[in-house]
Write a protein that holds these residues in place. Structure first.
Motif, PDB file in Angstrom:
ATOM      1  N   GLN A  40       0.815  -1.215   0.000  1.00 40.69           N
ATOM      2  CA  GLN A  40       0.000   0.000   0.000  1.00 40.69           C
ATOM      3  C   GLN A  40       0.846   1.262   0.000  1.00 40.69           C
ATOM      4  O   GLN A  40       0.503   2.254  -0.640  1.00 40.69           O
ATOM      5  N   ALA A  41       1.991   1.218   0.707  1.00 46.14           N
ATOM      6  CA  ALA A  41       2.883   2.379   0.718  1.00 46.14           C
ATOM      7  C   ALA A  41       3.498   2.609  -0.657  1.00 46.14           C
ATOM      8  O   ALA A  41       3.554   3.746  -1.147  1.00 46.14           O
ATOM      9  N   VAL A  42       3.939   1.539  -1.301  1.00 44.20           N
ATOM     10  CA  VAL A  42       4.545   1.661  -2.625  1.00 44.20           C
ATOM     11  C   VAL A  42       3.509   2.097  -3.653  1.00 44.20           C
ATOM     12  O   VAL A  42       3.779   2.934  -4.515  1.00 44.20           O
ATOM     13  N   ILE A  43       2.314   1.545  -3.556  1.00 42.70           N
ATOM     14  CA  ILE A  43       1.237   1.924  -4.470  1.00 42.70           C
ATOM     15  C   ILE A  43       0.940   3.422  -4.354  1.00 42.70           C
ATOM     16  O   ILE A  43       0.702   4.112  -5.351  1.00 42.70           O
ATOM     17  N   LEU A  79       3.698   5.226  -6.171  1.00 41.81           N
ATOM     18  CA  LEU A  79       3.670   5.041  -7.617  1.00 41.81           C
ATOM     19  C   LEU A  79       2.445   5.668  -8.272  1.00 41.81           C
ATOM     20  O   LEU A  79       2.552   6.325  -9.303  1.00 41.81           O
ATOM     21  N   PHE A  80       1.268   5.426  -7.677  1.00 40.89           N
ATOM     22  CA  PHE A  80       0.027   5.759  -8.359  1.00 40.89           C
ATOM     23  C   PHE A  80      -0.839   6.797  -7.651  1.00 40.89           C
ATOM     24  O   PHE A  80      -1.928   7.123  -8.134  1.00 40.89           O
ATOM     25  N   GLY A  81      -0.389   7.312  -6.515  1.00 41.64           N
ATOM     26  CA  GLY A  81      -1.180   8.300  -5.802  1.00 41.64           C
ATOM     27  C   GLY A  81      -2.532   7.743  -5.404  1.00 41.64           C
ATOM     28  O   GLY A  81      -2.637   6.648  -4.862  1.00 41.64           O
ATOM     29  N   GLY A  82      -3.596   8.452  -5.676  1.00 45.07           N
ATOM     30  CA  GLY A  82      -4.931   8.004  -5.289  1.00 45.07           C
ATOM     31  C   GLY A  82      -5.678   7.297  -6.404  1.00 45.07           C
ATOM     32  O   GLY A  82      -6.900   7.149  -6.329  1.00 45.07           O
ATOM     33  N   ARG A  83      -4.961   6.888  -7.448  1.00 48.57           N
ATOM     34  CA  ARG A  83      -5.631   6.323  -8.619  1.00 48.57           C
ATOM     35  C   ARG A  83      -6.023   4.857  -8.467  1.00 48.57           C
ATOM     36  O   ARG A  83      -6.693   4.320  -9.331  1.00 48.57           O
ATOM     37  N   THR A 138      -1.934  15.637 -15.315  1.00 45.65           N
ATOM     38  CA  THR A 138      -1.498  16.420 -14.160  1.00 45.65           C
ATOM     39  C   THR A 138      -0.010  16.237 -13.950  1.00 45.65           C
ATOM     40  O   THR A 138       0.590  15.291 -14.440  1.00 45.65           O
ATOM     41  N   ARG A 139       0.564  17.153 -13.211  1.00 42.01           N
ATOM     42  CA  ARG A 139       1.986  17.030 -12.889  1.00 42.01           C
ATOM     43  C   ARG A 139       2.119  16.738 -11.398  1.00 42.01           C
ATOM     44  O   ARG A 139       2.720  17.495 -10.647  1.00 42.01           O
ATOM     45  N   SER A 140       1.511  15.625 -11.013  1.00 36.44           N
ATOM     46  CA  SER A 140       1.561  15.212  -9.613  1.00 36.44           C
ATOM     47  C   SER A 140       2.951  14.696  -9.274  1.00 36.44           C
ATOM     48  O   SER A 140       3.747  14.375 -10.152  1.00 36.44           O
ATOM     49  N   LYS A 141       3.205  14.562  -7.996  1.00 38.01           N
ATOM     50  CA  LYS A 141       4.530  14.106  -7.590  1.00 38.01           C
ATOM     51  C   LYS A 141       4.630  12.590  -7.536  1.00 38.01           C
ATOM     52  O   LYS A 141       5.720  12.052  -7.409  1.00 38.01           O
ATOM     53  N   GLU A 142       3.477  11.860  -7.628  1.00 40.68           N
ATOM     54  CA  GLU A 142       3.590  10.406  -7.620  1.00 40.68           C
ATOM     55  C   GLU A 142       4.268   9.958  -8.911  1.00 40.68           C
ATOM     56  O   GLU A 142       4.269  10.667  -9.924  1.00 40.68           O
TER      57      GLU A 142
END
Length: 434
Positions: free
Chosen positions: A130-133, A136-140, A204-208
């Motif tokens: 869950q932490a890695v997800i 990697l993927f933020g809230g997606r 988007t230019r998210s940080k994930e």
């Protein structure tokens, strides 16, 4: 064949780290474990020892061509991914990671209230996943989907054992594990591809990482090859989740066997964290926990074997190596050479207490590999593992309900215990901060 991890280590240590040639029928690889020889293969002569050949073929059906590969695909992926795994970038992700880990650990309260032990492998894998997800993927990605991803990777890692131990078996015939591997690899693609498509549509230019990866690929190549992005993400996920989870499983057995380490670790966590939640800022203050993790990686390195194939005729330690030969680096063996590690089988975090380790051979400690192919996720591992352990140990007193001597077995390229472990979590009775 029945106990490759232990037997390789015995061969290497009995030879005091000199090159050993293994005779496995038509398959005759060279075992390399001395730090001088490791340095030659991974650093000084690294272009002559590539990630190709029979050992890599089973993995390539999953990982494709990215950071764990070779050639132009590897060089391109490394240039794009390296900025995403600097200490600074990891720190920017750590706050979100800390929230996910803290929330997940609080779910153990129900186990603690009802005195039910947790399955260590399942729960450590789930938390790390869950932490890695999140990184990697933020809230997606939903939790249900995330929970489906981890076991598929575990199946891929464990089902290639036959192919890795008998790499000369032709792919024209099915061997044990093939069907499970291909089925899980397909399911991974069915999860990952839609997430990449969604990230591309979001623009988007998210940080994930998936957004940062798409942006970097677009800037570099003018387009984002979804298959290449898929390979990048699968490589990152596999490296970041499987290895960290396995280390956390070994940790609880080590803690049970060393009550002095346990006591000192609890004192440090209590002093640094206190009654409040564990935050990334606490990680740098928990020096003893860092020492414990370093020693854990020495005794139980993430990779039990690091295979390479020689491109041209060469020589290692006076032994002639012909082009096309398979070379096996064994971190598990290197970390047990008495010349560099006095009392090598003893778990002793004090090895890392001062600058002594800085005077040790640079290539005597290789849990993350070395040279141009060194793992990018070192900083992420220490932050993630520290957050998981500090969250659990600041909230509960952990007791193994079935302590036993663990046998290391290969799970693909990673090192995992053969036996199951179960942990009882007794709540710490004190007033906690909200």
């Amino acid at each position: 064949m029945s106990d490759p991890v232990t037997e390789l280590a015995k061969m290497g240590t009995d030879a005091d780290g000199q090159v050993v040639r293994l005779h496995l029928g038509p398959f005759r690889p060279y075992l390399v474990s001395h730090p001088d020889h490791v340095q030659q293969v991974l650093k000084t002569d690294w272009t002559n020892f590539v990630r190709e050949g029979m050992f890599w073929r089973p993995l390539q059906r999953l990982i494709g061509h990215s950071i764990l590969g070779e050639g132009e695909a590897w060089a391109s992926a490394r240039k794009i991914l390296q900025p995403l795994f600097t200490a600074r970038y990891t720190d920017s992700l750590a706050e979100d990671m800390a929230d996910v880990i803290a929330e997940r650990v609080r779910e153990f309260d129900d186990f603690a209230r009802t005195n039910r032990p947790i399955d260590v492998e399942h729960e450590m894998t789930s938390i790390v996943n869950q932490a890695v997800i999140k990184v990697l993927f933020g809230g997606r990605i939903s939790r249900d989907t995330a929970e489906r991803l981890a076991p598929e990777f575990a199946t891929c890692a464990t089902s290639i054992g036959f192919r890795m131990l008998l790499p000369f078996a032709p792919y024209s015939i099915r061997v044990p594990g093939d069907r499970a591997f291909l089925r899980s690899a397909k399911k991974i693609d069915e999860i990952v591809y839609p997430l990449i498509e969604q990230a591309r549509r979001d623009d988007t230019r998210s940080k994930e990482v998936v957004s940062a990866l798409l942006t970097a690929r677009l800037e570099k190549e003018g387009r984002a090859d979804l298959h290449q992005v898929r390979d990048d993400l699968v490589n990152i996920y596999g490296a970041a989740s499987e290895t960290t989870a396995m280390s956390l499983i070994w940790f609880w057995s080590v803690l049970h066997d060393h009550p002095d380490v346990n006591a000192r670790l609890l004192e440090e966590i209590d002093r640094v964290v206190g009654n409040g939640p564990v935050r990334p800022s606490h990680v740098a203050e928990m020096h003893y926990l860092r020492m414990v993790l370093q020693e854990l990686l020495r005794v139980y390195p993430n990779a039990w074997v690091v295979p390479r194939q020689s491109v041209a005729d060469t020589e290692i330690g006076g032994v002639r190596i012909r082009a096309g030969s398979q070379v096996l680096i064994s971190p598990y063996t290197t970390h047990r050479l008495e010349e560099f590690w006095p009392r090598p089988t003893e778990f002793d975090p004090e090895r890392w207490a001062d600058n002594t380790h800085e005077r040790r051979h640079r290539y005597a400690f290789i849990p993350f590999g070395a040279g141009p192919h060194v793992c990018l996720g070192q900083s992420l591992f220490y932050v993630e593992a520290s957050l998981v352990l500090a969250n659990i140990l600041s909230r509960y007193r952990a007791v193994l309900t079935n302590p036993q001597k663990l046998r290391p077995v290969p799970g693909g390229a990673t090192l995992r215990p053969k036996q199951k472990l179960f942990l009882r979590l007794d709540p710490i009775e004190r007033k906690r901060a909200a």
